[in-house]
Scaffold this active site. Structure first.
Site, PDB file in Angstrom:
ATOM      1  N   LYS A  98      42.321   5.667  35.382  1.00  0.00           N
ATOM      2  CA  LYS A  98      43.425   6.648  35.379  1.00  0.00           C
ATOM      3  C   LYS A  98      44.135   6.522  36.723  1.00  0.00           C
ATOM      4  O   LYS A  98      43.501   6.614  37.773  1.00  0.00           O
ATOM      5  CB  LYS A  98      42.829   8.044  35.229  1.00  0.00           C
ATOM      6  CG  LYS A  98      43.758   9.204  35.521  1.00  0.00           C
ATOM      7  CD  LYS A  98      42.868  10.416  35.834  1.00  0.00           C
ATOM      8  CE  LYS A  98      43.656  11.652  36.136  1.00  0.00           C
ATOM      9  NZ  LYS A  98      44.152  12.282  34.911  1.00  0.00           N
ATOM     10  N   GLU A 183      50.771   7.579  27.884  1.00  0.00           N
ATOM     11  CA  GLU A 183      50.296   8.816  27.244  1.00  0.00           C
ATOM     12  C   GLU A 183      51.261   9.973  27.460  1.00  0.00           C
ATOM     13  O   GLU A 183      51.184  10.666  28.474  1.00  0.00           O
ATOM     14  CB  GLU A 183      48.901   9.195  27.786  1.00  0.00           C
ATOM     15  CG  GLU A 183      48.360  10.470  27.134  1.00  0.00           C
ATOM     16  CD  GLU A 183      46.978  10.884  27.623  1.00  0.00           C
ATOM     17  OE1 GLU A 183      46.449  10.254  28.557  1.00  0.00           O
ATOM     18  OE2 GLU A 183      46.439  11.848  27.065  1.00  0.00           O
ATOM     19  N   LYS A 225      49.223   6.235  23.696  1.00  0.00           N
ATOM     20  CA  LYS A 225      48.213   7.289  23.488  1.00  0.00           C
ATOM     21  C   LYS A 225      48.934   8.601  23.230  1.00  0.00           C
ATOM     22  O   LYS A 225      49.254   9.336  24.166  1.00  0.00           O
ATOM     23  CB  LYS A 225      47.303   7.385  24.722  1.00  0.00           C
ATOM     24  CG  LYS A 225      46.274   8.504  24.652  1.00  0.00           C
ATOM     25  CD  LYS A 225      45.149   8.294  25.646  1.00  0.00           C
ATOM     26  CE  LYS A 225      44.220   9.486  25.699  1.00  0.00           C
ATOM     27  NZ  LYS A 225      42.984   9.215  26.424  1.00  0.00           N
ATOM     28  N   ARG A 298      37.379  14.984  25.289  1.00  0.00           N
ATOM     29  CA  ARG A 298      36.566  16.103  24.835  1.00  0.00           C
ATOM     30  C   ARG A 298      35.851  15.831  23.509  1.00  0.00           C
ATOM     31  O   ARG A 298      34.678  16.169  23.348  1.00  0.00           O
ATOM     32  CB  ARG A 298      37.433  17.363  24.706  1.00  0.00           C
ATOM     33  CG  ARG A 298      37.694  18.006  26.031  1.00  0.00           C
ATOM     34  CD  ARG A 298      38.849  18.965  25.962  1.00  0.00           C
ATOM     35  NE  ARG A 298      40.126  18.277  25.962  1.00  0.00           N
ATOM     36  CZ  ARG A 298      41.309  18.896  25.931  1.00  0.00           C
ATOM     37  NH1 ARG A 298      41.352  20.212  25.873  1.00  0.00           N
ATOM     38  NH2 ARG A 298      42.420  18.204  25.960  1.00  0.00           N
TER      39      ARG A 298
HETATM   40  P1  13P Z   1      41.134  14.605  25.248  1.00  0.00           P
HETATM   41  O1  13P Z   1      40.668  13.715  24.114  1.00  0.00           O
HETATM   42  O2  13P Z   1      40.086  15.577  25.704  1.00  0.00           O
HETATM   43  O3  13P Z   1      42.470  15.216  24.982  1.00  0.00           O
HETATM   44  O4  13P Z   1      41.284  13.653  26.496  1.00  0.00           O
HETATM   45  C1  13P Z   1      41.900  12.443  26.356  1.00  0.00           C
HETATM   46  C2  13P Z   1      42.596  12.105  27.603  1.00  0.00           C
HETATM   47  O5  13P Z   1      42.352  11.079  28.198  1.00  0.00           O
HETATM   48  C3  13P Z   1      43.626  13.041  28.091  1.00  0.00           C
HETATM   49  O6  13P Z   1      44.395  12.428  29.073  1.00  0.00           O
END
Ligand code: 13P
Length: 346
Positions: A98, A183, A225, A298
């Site tokens: 990230k 994303e 994403k 999550r």
């Molecule tokens: P979640 O699946 O918990 O939404 O997290 C994915 C993610 O990488 C958010 O940036």
């Protein structure tokens, strides 16, 4: 940029039957997750927890194509001194990182956010590539629900500046021979219905792809994403699994060029089983131009966090819970999941 190699990595990230583990919670977010299971968040407890996941050899080798790491983790060693990133590589999964530095308030747009982290990004990407990262993630956050003083959000300003930053990030990644996960997340917070989410997500995706084109990002060398088209968490009108799948596919077909190799969804606060069921229903649709899989945080980790609860004697239970969720989502990435499989715990 070597586009053929970027494309190869992108396709590997969305290998049918596999998906991405988003284990890139910032220090603030992982503290929140640990608070919920009454575990103190320290460098060691974060290491122990993530090491437990990366040493789940069945899950990692069979169901996980890539792992998104947070900066701390990519430089961290396992208890025995092996770099954590080596555990991931040894399992056959691709390490990712990230690279956004979170959000800040967007001036002139009360209640809205812009994702930051472009300064020095080129230098950071170079170091991450040397360390072994082959893909990266940048998350833009679009809120539908939080407008201050009854304002209608998202504003076009928030959509534009976030799309611009996503494209700047994506272009820098490709120049550093790193596959960008793009994303743009439209949040599930609020009481809006699925059609409102559809409409906002469509504006966000259209603007994002417009910016990607303007900044000459090679679509074959990226992964999208997105959120699914889904009703807000507080909506009294929750959509069925089939409606979420049908509307999400319709939305993606309208907005995402076929040159994009793959789409890896975020779970965004859906229950574990809903995130799996939605992905599964979408993958029962034939003739899609891109591969569809998961990039869940999550929905992959809530169960193992609870089973582990910070106790060394629960390591095996934590790994079992992680392996189970990874397997369920891997099946969903092929449209082969059934609710009955949930009862037979791994
Ligand atoms: P979640 O699946 O918990 O939404 O997290 C994915 C993610 O990488 C958010 O940036």
């Amino acid at each position: 940029m070597n586009l053929a190699d970027l494309n190869k990595v992108a396709l590997a990230m969305v290998t049918p039957g596999k998906g991405i583990l988003a284990a890139d919670e910032s220090s603030g977010t992982i503290k929140k997750r640990f608070d919920a299971i009454k575990v103190e968040s320290t460098e060691d407890s974060r290491r122990d927890y993530r090491e437990m996941l990366f040493r789940s050899s069945d899950a990692m080798s069979k169901y996980i194509s890539g792992v998104i790491l947070y900066d701390e983790t990519i430089w961290q060693d396992a208890k025995d001194g092996t770099p954590l990133i080596k555990l991931i590589e040894a399992s056959g999964a691709i390490p990712g990182i990230k690279v956004d530095e979170g959000t800040q308030a967007l001036p002139n747009c009360p209640g809205e956010l812009v994702t930051v982290g472009l300064d020095k990004l080129a230098d950071r990407l170079k170091k991450y590539h040397e360390r072994g990262a082959r893909f990266a993630k940048w998350r833009a956050v679009i809120d539908i629900a939080g407008g201050a003083g009854g304002r209608d959000i998202p504003s076009m300003t928030a959509i534009r500046v976030n799309a611009h930053a996503l494209a700047r990030y994506a272009a820098l990644c490709q120049a550093a021979q790193i596959v960008p996960i793009v994303e743009p997340e439209v949040l599930m917070d609020g009481n809006h219905d699925i059609d409102r989410c559809y409409e906002v997500t469509s504006r966000v995706l259209n603007k994002t792809f417009q910016e990607l084109r303007v900044q000459r990002v090679a679509l074959e060398g990226m992964i999208l994403k997105p959120n699914m088209a889904i009703a807000g968490k507080k909506s009294g009108k929750q959509a069925s699994v089939d409606e979420v799948a049908e509307k999400t596919i319709r939305l993606l077909k309208a907005c995402v060029p076929a040159a994009v190799p793959g789409i890896a969804f975020l779970s965004g606060g859906q229950s574990d089983e809903a995130a799996t069921a939605h992905l599964n229903a979408m993958n029962r649709t034939s003739g899609l131009p891109w591969r569809l899989t998961f990039s869940y945080g999550r929905a992959l980790q809530a169960a193992p966090q609870k089973a582990w609860s910070g106790k060394p004697e629960n390591l095996a239970a934590g790994q079992r819970a992680f392996t189970h969720r990874a397997r369920m989502n891997a099946l969903a990435s092929k449209g082969e999941w059934e609710t009955g499989l949930e009862k037979k715990a791994a």
